[in-house]
Write a protein that holds these residues in place. Sequence first.
Motif, mmCIF file in Angstrom:
data_model
loop_
_atom_site.group_PDB
_atom_site.id
_atom_site.type_symbol
_atom_site.label_atom_id
_atom_site.label_comp_id
_atom_site.label_asym_id
_atom_site.label_seq_id
_atom_site.Cartn_x
_atom_site.Cartn_y
_atom_site.Cartn_z
ATOM 1 N N ILE A 305 28.103 75.676 49.000
ATOM 2 C CA ILE A 305 27.093 76.147 49.946
ATOM 3 C C ILE A 305 26.948 77.669 49.867
ATOM 4 O O ILE A 305 25.845 78.202 49.851
ATOM 5 C CB ILE A 305 27.426 75.681 51.377
ATOM 6 C CG1 ILE A 305 27.301 74.151 51.452
ATOM 7 C CG2 ILE A 305 26.503 76.338 52.407
ATOM 8 C CD1 ILE A 305 27.899 73.535 52.692
ATOM 9 N N ALA A 306 28.089 78.372 49.774
ATOM 10 C CA ALA A 306 28.070 79.843 49.717
ATOM 11 C C ALA A 306 27.491 80.350 48.408
ATOM 12 O O ALA A 306 27.027 81.483 48.304
ATOM 13 C CB ALA A 306 29.481 80.391 49.901
ATOM 14 N N TYR A 307 27.499 79.483 47.403
ATOM 15 C CA TYR A 307 27.060 79.877 46.066
ATOM 16 C C TYR A 307 25.603 80.326 46.040
ATOM 17 O O TYR A 307 25.258 81.307 45.398
ATOM 18 C CB TYR A 307 27.266 78.681 45.139
ATOM 19 C CG TYR A 307 26.794 78.887 43.738
ATOM 20 C CD1 TYR A 307 27.613 79.475 42.784
ATOM 21 C CD2 TYR A 307 25.511 78.486 43.361
ATOM 22 C CE1 TYR A 307 27.179 79.652 41.504
ATOM 23 C CE2 TYR A 307 25.069 78.664 42.068
ATOM 24 C CZ TYR A 307 25.906 79.246 41.137
ATOM 25 O OH TYR A 307 25.472 79.426 39.874
ATOM 26 N N PHE A 308 24.752 79.609 46.810
ATOM 27 C CA PHE A 308 23.322 79.877 46.720
ATOM 28 C C PHE A 308 22.889 81.213 47.336
ATOM 29 O O PHE A 308 22.175 81.964 46.685
ATOM 30 C CB PHE A 308 22.530 78.692 47.269
ATOM 31 C CG PHE A 308 22.706 77.474 46.399
ATOM 32 C CD1 PHE A 308 22.047 77.381 45.183
ATOM 33 C CD2 PHE A 308 23.577 76.461 46.758
ATOM 34 C CE1 PHE A 308 22.237 76.288 44.345
ATOM 35 C CE2 PHE A 308 23.761 75.357 45.932
ATOM 36 C CZ PHE A 308 23.094 75.268 44.722
ATOM 37 N N PRO A 309 23.349 81.533 48.569
ATOM 38 C CA PRO A 309 23.008 82.869 49.072
ATOM 39 C C PRO A 309 23.582 83.987 48.198
ATOM 40 O O PRO A 309 22.941 85.016 48.007
ATOM 41 C CB PRO A 309 23.626 82.894 50.482
ATOM 42 C CG PRO A 309 24.499 81.710 50.573
ATOM 43 C CD PRO A 309 23.997 80.715 49.591
ATOM 44 N N ASP A 310 24.787 83.754 47.628
ATOM 45 C CA ASP A 310 25.381 84.750 46.734
ATOM 46 C C ASP A 310 24.548 84.962 45.480
ATOM 47 O O ASP A 310 24.426 86.071 44.983
ATOM 48 C CB ASP A 310 26.801 84.333 46.336
ATOM 49 C CG ASP A 310 27.842 84.848 47.314
ATOM 50 O OD1 ASP A 310 27.503 85.802 48.051
ATOM 51 O OD2 ASP A 310 28.953 84.317 47.344
#
Length: 377
Positions: A305-310
């Motif tokens: 989940i955190a991958y996409f905003p990053d």
Amino acid sequence: MGSTKLTKEKSRKAAIYKGAECLNCGHPLKLTDKYCSNCSQLNSTKQLSINDFFNEFFSSLYTYDSRLRYTIKDLLFKPGVITRNYVAGQRLKYANPFRFYLSVSIIYFILLGLTSGDDTSIKVNGEPIDLTENVSEEITNPTIESNTYFNADSLNREIDSIIKTNTIAIKEKESKKEETTYLSEVELDTISWSTQTVKRIAMYREFYNETKIKNPDKALDSLKHNKNRWNTWLYSKNNTMDRVTENPGVFLNYMLGKIPFFLFFFAPFFAFFFWLLYSRKKYNYMEHLVFIFHIFSFSFLAAIIAYFPDLLLGDSNIVTAVVYLIIGPFYFYKALRNFYKQKRATTLFKFVIINLMFFIGSLIAATLFFTATAAVY
Ligand SMILES: [Zn+2]
């Protein structure tokens, strides 16, 4: 009115279609049974119709989908509760914890692989070559100065010739100065294996630093050493060391990608530790293992989940950092408390012990892991 009666009669669940025996497994049924108590098939003798066929297809898809939705929802927002429910018997509500862990880690792998495959370095005999490589001052190569337009082939030839002249220069140097002594294979054979290895590593490092030869075959040739797998591997690690120190970020990323496997192999040890730490609780080893797989699944799910905003924010990995440093520990504490149901103080105490164990354990494991990763990097 006539049409509603018709659709009611057409339903597979209608009373007129109920049979005295299951069509799937032959188990005897009562006319009041909705489903077979043996194989859970619907008690219906109705002939197959296109509507029923697709209804069945979509309902099974929906069942699968709802298991996945419940698992993701409860895993993210009910730390520890999901394990408690699963262990208490709610098996059909959730996906199998082990299979779910494998799935999320595979998705995480694919995501990492999609973005970290842009290695554009030029390779000579399979070895990446650093084009900013220093050419020692005594050696002036006229072709490289006059040639302003490179192509990969001529570039490779240049590099090979530089390496050759370099090696010759080094050999000349060697014959003049006697301080750098490279032992021959025969001389090395006279000493014990451990000292031999230490000497070999030091020698290859020195030779590598002096000659800048990255290709193990060439280096071993000029050292007149056996080109066996061990020597080749040992020499190639010089280049690995350079790559790690020049660009630690890339190596770190490479290592990150290996973490799911790493965790997977250590999960049984973690479960054993939990089993010892919570020995007074009624949970068995398998149930502790389920708890650990849920925690691991959460870490990967959160990372995905955190991958996409990053990805949108660039190279900073700020969201991932927040997830791991702030949300992660909090989630873990809540999971311990919800699953093991102990007092705040006890949970906090065990939280510290577990983290300490993780820390010491990961120091040992990381050394093994780092060595293993560097060995194949
Ligand atoms: Zn049946």
